[in-house]
Design an enzyme around this catalytic site. Structure first.
Site, PDB file in Angstrom:
ATOM      1  N   TYR A 113     -21.472  48.406  37.421  1.00  0.00           N
ATOM      2  CA  TYR A 113     -21.145  49.831  37.491  1.00  0.00           C
ATOM      3  C   TYR A 113     -21.715  50.469  38.760  1.00  0.00           C
ATOM      4  O   TYR A 113     -21.184  51.448  39.260  1.00  0.00           O
ATOM      5  CB  TYR A 113     -21.741  50.573  36.289  1.00  0.00           C
ATOM      6  CG  TYR A 113     -20.895  50.575  35.052  1.00  0.00           C
ATOM      7  CD1 TYR A 113     -20.593  49.394  34.389  1.00  0.00           C
ATOM      8  CD2 TYR A 113     -20.398  51.769  34.521  1.00  0.00           C
ATOM      9  CE1 TYR A 113     -19.837  49.398  33.236  1.00  0.00           C
ATOM     10  CE2 TYR A 113     -19.638  51.780  33.368  1.00  0.00           C
ATOM     11  CZ  TYR A 113     -19.365  50.595  32.730  1.00  0.00           C
ATOM     12  OH  TYR A 113     -18.610  50.598  31.592  1.00  0.00           O
ATOM     13  N   LYS A 119     -24.077  35.705  30.277  1.00  0.00           N
ATOM     14  CA  LYS A 119     -23.073  34.706  30.666  1.00  0.00           C
ATOM     15  C   LYS A 119     -23.795  33.788  31.651  1.00  0.00           C
ATOM     16  O   LYS A 119     -23.400  33.638  32.817  1.00  0.00           O
ATOM     17  CB  LYS A 119     -21.857  35.413  31.282  1.00  0.00           C
ATOM     18  CG  LYS A 119     -20.674  34.525  31.575  1.00  0.00           C
ATOM     19  CD  LYS A 119     -19.923  34.077  30.330  1.00  0.00           C
ATOM     20  CE  LYS A 119     -18.867  33.046  30.716  1.00  0.00           C
ATOM     21  NZ  LYS A 119     -18.245  32.384  29.557  1.00  0.00           N
ATOM     22  N   ASP A 133     -18.949  35.791  25.525  1.00  0.00           N
ATOM     23  CA  ASP A 133     -17.651  35.483  24.911  1.00  0.00           C
ATOM     24  C   ASP A 133     -17.824  35.040  23.457  1.00  0.00           C
ATOM     25  O   ASP A 133     -17.052  35.430  22.569  1.00  0.00           O
ATOM     26  CB  ASP A 133     -16.872  34.439  25.736  1.00  0.00           C
ATOM     27  CG  ASP A 133     -17.710  33.248  26.159  1.00  0.00           C
ATOM     28  OD1 ASP A 133     -18.930  33.240  25.920  1.00  0.00           O
ATOM     29  OD2 ASP A 133     -17.130  32.293  26.737  1.00  0.00           O
ATOM     30  N   ASP A 173     -20.794  47.811  27.315  1.00  0.00           N
ATOM     31  CA  ASP A 173     -19.686  48.760  27.189  1.00  0.00           C
ATOM     32  C   ASP A 173     -18.597  48.156  26.313  1.00  0.00           C
ATOM     33  O   ASP A 173     -18.108  48.781  25.378  1.00  0.00           O
ATOM     34  CB  ASP A 173     -19.128  49.083  28.591  1.00  0.00           C
ATOM     35  CG  ASP A 173     -17.948  50.043  28.518  1.00  0.00           C
ATOM     36  OD1 ASP A 173     -18.067  51.046  27.794  1.00  0.00           O
ATOM     37  OD2 ASP A 173     -16.922  49.766  29.163  1.00  0.00           O
ATOM     38  N   ASP A 200     -17.636  48.972  21.932  1.00  0.00           N
ATOM     39  CA  ASP A 200     -16.321  49.426  21.453  1.00  0.00           C
ATOM     40  C   ASP A 200     -15.833  48.475  20.365  1.00  0.00           C
ATOM     41  O   ASP A 200     -15.329  48.891  19.319  1.00  0.00           O
ATOM     42  CB  ASP A 200     -15.282  49.436  22.591  1.00  0.00           C
ATOM     43  CG  ASP A 200     -15.162  50.802  23.259  1.00  0.00           C
ATOM     44  OD1 ASP A 200     -16.159  51.555  23.264  1.00  0.00           O
ATOM     45  OD2 ASP A 200     -14.068  51.111  23.777  1.00  0.00           O
TER      46      ASP A 200
HETATM   47  C1  IPM Z   1     -18.985  54.752  27.666  1.00  0.00           C
HETATM   48  C2  IPM Z   1     -17.759  55.064  28.479  1.00  0.00           C
HETATM   49  C3  IPM Z   1     -18.149  55.158  29.946  1.00  0.00           C
HETATM   50  C4  IPM Z   1     -18.721  53.826  30.373  1.00  0.00           C
HETATM   51  C5  IPM Z   1     -16.999  55.587  30.880  1.00  0.00           C
HETATM   52  C6  IPM Z   1     -16.376  56.883  30.444  1.00  0.00           C
HETATM   53  C7  IPM Z   1     -17.463  55.653  32.313  1.00  0.00           C
HETATM   54  O1  IPM Z   1     -16.764  54.118  28.270  1.00  0.00           O
HETATM   55  O2  IPM Z   1     -19.904  55.586  27.637  1.00  0.00           O
HETATM   56  O3  IPM Z   1     -19.033  53.694  27.042  1.00  0.00           O
HETATM   57  O4  IPM Z   1     -17.971  52.912  30.722  1.00  0.00           O
HETATM   58  O5  IPM Z   1     -19.939  53.690  30.355  1.00  0.00           O
HETATM   59 MN    MN Z   2     -17.269  52.587  26.812  1.00  0.00          MN
END
Ligand code: IPM
Ligand code: MN
Length: 352
Positions: free
Chosen positions: A142, A189, A221, A245, A249
């Protein structure tokens, strides 16, 4: 207690979900005799529109002075579909994380008994899941060097980590593991990436300081697969920025909706509390977004930033009650009545 909270609603559904969290926090303040001083500040696309900058200095000053930051979400489709945009709302979020030194992002994943069957995953797989990701938040790909070369025909993003960055994140992981089941998984990884080998070597060297913690090392993975297969086998997981990240999710699917999972970002200065979901632009202004992730982020704020565990428990209890009574937004209502974002917020505040 006097609580000074910076309020960064941001974009998309941000302002709507933040408004519900404010109702809940104000109800808590009344119930427990606190005084909350909210200071709103601009961030994201809203800030770009107002002053051309997604994390203005003025907002940073407000965050620095506050005891905690409550954050909604950032992002706008007009930038997503324009790869040439020079200023993007997400840059505001990254700048904020960096300038506030928020190097550790704590993302719990848990199930709600009344919602087990909302998850697309089978009940017997997910029942009792209670794990926490510690995602490194101010390093890795990032923030590494990025750019274009060869007349724009080649692009690169660089993943860089220093040992010190790994140590400070892993330390939080070990400490958290000590308060839980003393199990820590380092996700990397290391079969391919040099940064991962640095992570692994650094965490291995720290094991001797935490002899009670059992550490496992797993490739990202494989974790992606096992996370939905046997989420129960995990407790505390530490990982670098991008892996964290993606995996968080994925993990939110276990709880039944992305609209449920809170997070805390901590580090050198003021801590920040935010839902893990994004700005959900399609739902902006429709009063349909699930406010619970933000409300539960506020619970984390009471507990971690202010040391007010009873207040946090009261919030979690009333959220559980709303779920049991079906006072839920459309992502969770199924065939039953879907409540509006604002109605859920009102119900929570009234029932506190
Ligand atoms: C999160 C979001 C952010 C990230 C984006 C919006 C930059 O997806 O907080 O997980 O990737 O960190
Ligand atoms: Mn995210």
């Amino acid at each position: 207690m006097k609580l000074n909270i910076a309020l960064l609603a941001g974009d998309g559904i941000g302002p709507e979900v933040i408004a519900q969290a404010v109702k809940v926090c104000d109800a808590i303040a009344t119930k427990f005799n606190h005084e909350i001083n909210w200071t709103p500040a601009l961030t994201g696309a809203a800030a770009i529109d107002a002053c051309g900058e997604p994390y203005p200095d003025e907002t940073h000053e407000i965050c620095l002075k506050a005891d905690a930051v409550l954050f909604g979400s950032i992002g706008h489709p007009k930038y997503d579909n324009d790869p040439s945009a020079k200023v993007r709302p997400e840059q505001g979020l990254l700048k904020m994380r960096k300038k506030l030194g928020l190097f550790a992002n704590i993302r719990p994943t848990f199930t709600f008994p009344s919602l087990i069957d909302n998850s697309p995953l089978k009940r017997e797989r997910i029942e009792g899941t209670d794990l926490v990701f510690l995602r490194e938040l101010t390093g890795g790909i990032y923030f590494g060097e990025k750019g274009r070369k060869d007349d724009g025909e080649t692009a690169f993003d660089t993943c860089t980590y220093t040992r010190a960055e790994v140590i400070r994140l892993a330390k939080k992981g070990f400490e958290l593991a000590m308060t839980r089941s003393k199990k820590l998984c380092c996700v990397d990884k290391a079969n391919v990436l040099e940064t991962s080998r640095l992570w692994r070597e650094t965490v291995q060297a720290m094991e001797k300081d935490y002899p009670e913690v059992t550490v496992s090392y797993e490739f990202v993975d494989a974790v992606a697969m096992r996370l939905v297969q046997w989420p129960n086998s995990y407790d505390v997981l530490i990982t670098e920025n991008l892996f964290g990240d993606i995996l968080t999710d994925e993990a939110s699917v276990i709880s039944g909706s992305m609209g449920l999972m809170p997070s805390a970002s901590v580090g050198e200065k003021t801590s920040l509390y935010e839902p893990i979901h994004g700005s959900y632009p399609q739902a902006t202004g429709l009063d349909i977004a699930n406010p619970l992730a933000t409300v539960l982020s506020a619970a984390m704020m009471f507990e971690d930033a202010f040391g007010l565990a009873e207040e946090a428990a009261a919030i979690r209890n009333v959220v559980n009650k709303s779920l049991e009574n079906g006072i839920v937004t459309e992502d969770l209502s199924g065939k039953n009545k879907a409540y509006k974002t604002s109605e859920v917020g009102n119900w929570l505040a009234e029932n506190l």
